[in-house]
Design a protein around this motif. Structure first.
Motif, PDB file in Angstrom:
ATOM      1  N   GLN A 151       0.829  -1.213   0.000  1.00  0.00           N
ATOM      2  CA  GLN A 151       0.000   0.000   0.000  1.00  0.00           C
ATOM      3  C   GLN A 151       0.857   1.254   0.000  1.00  0.00           C
ATOM      4  OE1 GLN A 151      -1.509   1.687   3.628  1.00  0.00           O
ATOM      5  NE2 GLN A 151      -3.628   1.389   2.918  1.00  0.00           N
ATOM      6  N   ALA A 152       1.851   1.277   0.867  1.00  0.00           N
ATOM      7  CA  ALA A 152       2.729   2.447   0.956  1.00  0.00           C
ATOM      8  C   ALA A 152       3.525   2.630  -0.336  1.00  0.00           C
ATOM      9  CB  ALA A 152       3.674   2.299   2.144  1.00  0.00           C
ATOM     10  N   ALA A 153       3.988   1.526  -0.913  1.00  0.00           N
ATOM     11  CA  ALA A 153       4.844   1.601  -2.099  1.00  0.00           C
ATOM     12  C   ALA A 153       4.094   2.084  -3.335  1.00  0.00           C
ATOM     13  CB  ALA A 153       5.469   0.237  -2.377  1.00  0.00           C
ATOM     14  N   ILE A 154       2.829   1.691  -3.477  1.00  0.00           N
ATOM     15  CA  ILE A 154       2.088   2.073  -4.680  1.00  0.00           C
ATOM     16  C   ILE A 154       1.331   3.385  -4.505  1.00  0.00           C
ATOM     17  CG2 ILE A 154       1.853  -0.330  -5.383  1.00  0.00           C
ATOM     18  CD1 ILE A 154      -1.139  -0.150  -4.634  1.00  0.00           C
ATOM     19  N   GLY A 155       1.316   3.916  -3.270  1.00  0.00           N
ATOM     20  CA  GLY A 155       0.661   5.199  -3.029  1.00  0.00           C
ATOM     21  C   GLY A 155      -0.843   5.100  -2.915  1.00  0.00           C
ATOM     22  N   ALA A 156      -1.309   4.166  -2.083  1.00  0.00           N
ATOM     23  CA  ALA A 156      -2.754   4.004  -1.863  1.00  0.00           C
ATOM     24  C   ALA A 156      -3.083   4.082  -0.382  1.00  0.00           C
ATOM     25  CB  ALA A 156      -3.220   2.677  -2.441  1.00  0.00           C
ATOM     26  N   PRO A 157      -2.682   5.173   0.296  1.00  0.00           N
ATOM     27  CA  PRO A 157      -2.874   5.260   1.751  1.00  0.00           C
ATOM     28  C   PRO A 157      -4.353   5.302   2.126  1.00  0.00           C
ATOM     29  CG  PRO A 157      -2.254   7.391   0.858  1.00  0.00           C
ATOM     30  CD  PRO A 157      -2.090   6.398  -0.257  1.00  0.00           C
ATOM     31  N   GLY A 158      -4.656   4.647   3.257  1.00  0.00           N
ATOM     32  CA  GLY A 158      -6.012   4.714   3.798  1.00  0.00           C
ATOM     33  C   GLY A 158      -6.883   3.533   3.459  1.00  0.00           C
ATOM     34  N   CYS A 159      -6.559   2.782   2.415  1.00  0.00           N
ATOM     35  CA  CYS A 159      -7.418   1.643   2.072  1.00  0.00           C
ATOM     36  C   CYS A 159      -7.134   0.481   3.021  1.00  0.00           C
ATOM     37  CB  CYS A 159      -7.198   1.214   0.623  1.00  0.00           C
ATOM     38  SG  CYS A 159      -5.642   0.370   0.283  1.00  0.00           S
ATOM     39  N   ALA A 160      -8.067  -0.460   3.093  1.00  0.00           N
ATOM     40  CA  ALA A 160      -7.860  -1.656   3.911  1.00  0.00           C
ATOM     41  C   ALA A 160      -6.734  -2.490   3.312  1.00  0.00           C
ATOM     42  CB  ALA A 160      -9.145  -2.475   3.977  1.00  0.00           C
ATOM     43  N   ALA A 161      -5.880  -3.046   4.163  1.00  0.00           N
ATOM     44  CA  ALA A 161      -4.745  -3.846   3.683  1.00  0.00           C
ATOM     45  C   ALA A 161      -4.416  -4.909   4.723  1.00  0.00           C
ATOM     46  CB  ALA A 161      -3.530  -2.953   3.435  1.00  0.00           C
ATOM     47  N   PHE A 162      -4.413  -6.165   4.281  1.00  0.00           N
ATOM     48  CA  PHE A 162      -4.073  -7.244   5.210  1.00  0.00           C
ATOM     49  C   PHE A 162      -3.551  -8.448   4.444  1.00  0.00           C
ATOM     50  CE2 PHE A 162      -8.586  -7.701   4.211  1.00  0.00           C
ATOM     51  CZ  PHE A 162      -8.728  -9.056   3.920  1.00  0.00           C
ATOM     52  N   ASP A 163      -2.878  -9.354   5.184  1.00  0.00           N
ATOM     53  CA  ASP A 163      -2.320 -10.571   4.613  1.00  0.00           C
ATOM     54  C   ASP A 163      -3.205 -11.772   4.922  1.00  0.00           C
ATOM     55  OD1 ASP A 163      -0.210  -9.013   3.832  1.00  0.00           O
ATOM     56  OD2 ASP A 163       1.299 -10.012   5.078  1.00  0.00           O
ATOM     57  N   VAL A 164      -3.105 -12.785   4.071  1.00  0.00           N
ATOM     58  CA  VAL A 164      -3.781 -14.066   4.255  1.00  0.00           C
ATOM     59  C   VAL A 164      -2.722 -15.154   4.234  1.00  0.00           C
ATOM     60  CG1 VAL A 164      -5.308 -15.752   3.149  1.00  0.00           C
ATOM     61  CG2 VAL A 164      -5.974 -13.352   3.236  1.00  0.00           C
ATOM     62  N   GLN A 165      -2.811 -16.097   5.172  1.00  0.00           N
ATOM     63  CA  GLN A 165      -1.833 -17.191   5.236  1.00  0.00           C
ATOM     64  C   GLN A 165      -2.574 -18.513   5.101  1.00  0.00           C
ATOM     65  OE1 GLN A 165      -0.117 -19.750   5.617  1.00  0.00           O
ATOM     66  NE2 GLN A 165       1.428 -19.669   7.220  1.00  0.00           N
ATOM     67  N   ALA A 166      -2.615 -19.036   3.893  1.00  0.00           N
ATOM     68  CA  ALA A 166      -3.176 -20.372   3.665  1.00  0.00           C
ATOM     69  C   ALA A 166      -2.238 -21.151   2.751  1.00  0.00           C
ATOM     70  CB  ALA A 166      -4.570 -20.281   3.057  1.00  0.00           C
ATOM     71  N   VAL A 167      -0.956 -20.794   2.813  1.00  0.00           N
ATOM     72  CA  VAL A 167       0.124 -21.435   2.071  1.00  0.00           C
ATOM     73  C   VAL A 167      -0.231 -21.461   0.576  1.00  0.00           C
ATOM     74  CG1 VAL A 167       1.855 -23.273   2.216  1.00  0.00           C
ATOM     75  CG2 VAL A 167       0.420 -22.783   4.177  1.00  0.00           C
ATOM     76  N   CYS A 168      -0.141 -22.601  -0.090  1.00  0.00           N
ATOM     77  CA  CYS A 168      -0.345 -22.626  -1.542  1.00  0.00           C
ATOM     78  C   CYS A 168      -1.778 -22.277  -1.941  1.00  0.00           C
ATOM     79  CB  CYS A 168       0.028 -23.990  -2.102  1.00  0.00           C
ATOM     80  SG  CYS A 168       1.767 -24.437  -1.849  1.00  0.00           S
ATOM     81  N   ALA A 169      -2.720 -22.476  -1.042  1.00  0.00           N
ATOM     82  CA  ALA A 169      -4.116 -22.137  -1.321  1.00  0.00           C
ATOM     83  C   ALA A 169      -4.413 -20.668  -1.042  1.00  0.00           C
ATOM     84  CB  ALA A 169      -5.047 -23.021  -0.489  1.00  0.00           C
ATOM     85  N   GLY A 170      -3.406 -19.916  -0.642  1.00  0.00           N
ATOM     86  CA  GLY A 170      -3.616 -18.545  -0.181  1.00  0.00           C
ATOM     87  C   GLY A 170      -4.280 -17.629  -1.184  1.00  0.00           C
ATOM     88  N   PHE A 171      -3.902 -17.730  -2.466  1.00  0.00           N
ATOM     89  CA  PHE A 171      -4.492 -16.818  -3.440  1.00  0.00           C
ATOM     90  C   PHE A 171      -5.983 -17.075  -3.616  1.00  0.00           C
ATOM     91  CE2 PHE A 171      -5.764 -15.557  -7.730  1.00  0.00           C
ATOM     92  CZ  PHE A 171      -5.436 -14.210  -7.687  1.00  0.00           C
ATOM     93  N   ILE A 172      -6.406 -18.343  -3.617  1.00  0.00           N
ATOM     94  CA  ILE A 172      -7.834 -18.652  -3.719  1.00  0.00           C
ATOM     95  C   ILE A 172      -8.578 -18.117  -2.508  1.00  0.00           C
ATOM     96  CG2 ILE A 172      -9.534 -20.504  -3.853  1.00  0.00           C
ATOM     97  CD1 ILE A 172      -7.946 -20.093  -6.430  1.00  0.00           C
TER      98      ILE A 172
END
Length: 332
Positions: A107-128
């Motif tokens: 978020q900081a790198a692309i210049g989109a401050p204020g939007c929701a931002a979080f990580d997901v940890q489901a290993v190889c299934a994470g993107f789905i």
């Protein structure tokens, strides 16, 4: 938009790979220095992998830099400005740091401050999992535009004295931009997990305690058990999302499976009645990039004109947990 029913659509893709390409021969030479014997034929015939990319930390490459590069590319293709992004979700098992989240750094790198931002940890299934979460949030509102990223540097957590695992994995990142729409895009998506299949099947049993790594810091895997569970889970979940979308798996125009093992991919395609020529295959060049696998393969398909507007696209992945899932998409 005033429509009562909202959907989400994938409107752009992006990808990023480290500069360093490692062939099977190069990897075999590295292993031989430690007395571990393998060769190109042994790796290719069992996995379909011919090469993979490894990050070079001395060049500033890592999970965050790959995620940022993939996000920027997808954003550029979307026609949106970073200020229009309401949500950033990053699926990763190998963040550069424990916190803050990789999504917050993107978020900081692309210049989109204020939007929701979080990580997901489901290993190889994470993107789905991340795609499913973004779809739900875009449908519910008030979010309108999201960037969903899968990014990994698995080269940091493989044991180069274990040829059964170290030949499998690579680094990379893929991203999609999703937007709320009155037209159906993501038709159905489902996630599953079975925690009874712990690190004895597939896992990395390490933790940070008082500034020290405690436990085994490398990926360990029971290949035969993973193969069995992967084929079963991917086949069943694909049939379920097809049923929910009121289509047949045979009608899928583009099959984008998790790029872990060519034999798993081919077996699932056969069980679903999808011809192999409709299946995206990037495992030969990328290896298993975990959460980055599906978005990297999808971006490859888009770049090469493998999917047309209105066609059905099946995305799916499986990983440690065990966790798995599928998503059926009508391409924009």
């Amino acid at each position: 938009m005033d429509q009562t029913t909202m959907y989400s659509r994938i409107i752009a893709t992006g990808a990023a790979l480290p500069a360093h390409r490692v062939t099977n021969d190069e990897l075999a030479a590295r292993l031989l220095r430690d007395g571990i014997e393998t060769n190109d034929e042994w790796i290719r015939t069992r996995t379909g992998i011919e090469a993979r990319r490894f990050c070079d930390p001395t060049q500033g490459e890592g999970t965050t830099s790959l995620a940022v590069a993939a996000a920027r590319e997808a954003l550029g293709r979307s026609g949106l400005d970073a200020s229009e992004i309401d949500l950033i979700i990053v699926a990763t098992t190998t963040p550069d740091r424990i916190f803050p989240s990789t999504a917050a750094q993107v978020q900081a790198a692309i210049g989109a401050p204020g939007c929701a931002a979080f990580d997901v940890q489901a290993v190889c299934a994470g993107f789905i999992y991340a795609l499913n979460a973004a779809d739900a949030m875009l449908r519910a509102g008030p979010y309108r535009h999201a960037i969903v990223i899968g990014a990994e540097t698995l080269s940091r957590v493989v044991d180069f004295k274990d040829r059964s695992t170290c030949v499998l994995f690579g680094d990379g990142a893929g991203a999609v931009v999703m937007s709320a729409s009155s037209d159906p895009g993501v038709l159905a998506a489902r996630m599953y997990a079975d925690g009874r299949h712990d690190e004895k099947v597939l896992g990395l049993d390490a933790k940070l305690v008082e500034g020290r790594i405690v436990g085994d810091p490398f990926i360990r895997m029971d290949g035969r058990q993973v193969f069995k569970l992967a084929v079963e889970g991917l086949t069943t979940s694909a049939k379920e999302v097809a049923s929910l979308a009121c289509v047949r798996t045979e009608d899928v125009a583009l099959f984008v499976p998790h790029q872990a093992n060519l034999r798993i991919m081919s077996m699932v395609a056969h069980k679903l009645g999808i011809p192999e020529e409709r299946m995206v295959k990037t495992v030969a060049e990328h290896g298993n990039t975990s959460a980055a696998s599906v978005p990297l393969a999808l971006d490859h398909a888009v770049r090469n004109g493998m999917v047309k507007s209105g066609e059905l696209v099946l995305l799916q992945a499986v990983g440690a947990g065990m966790a798995w899932g599928s998503a059926l998409v009508r391409w924009a």
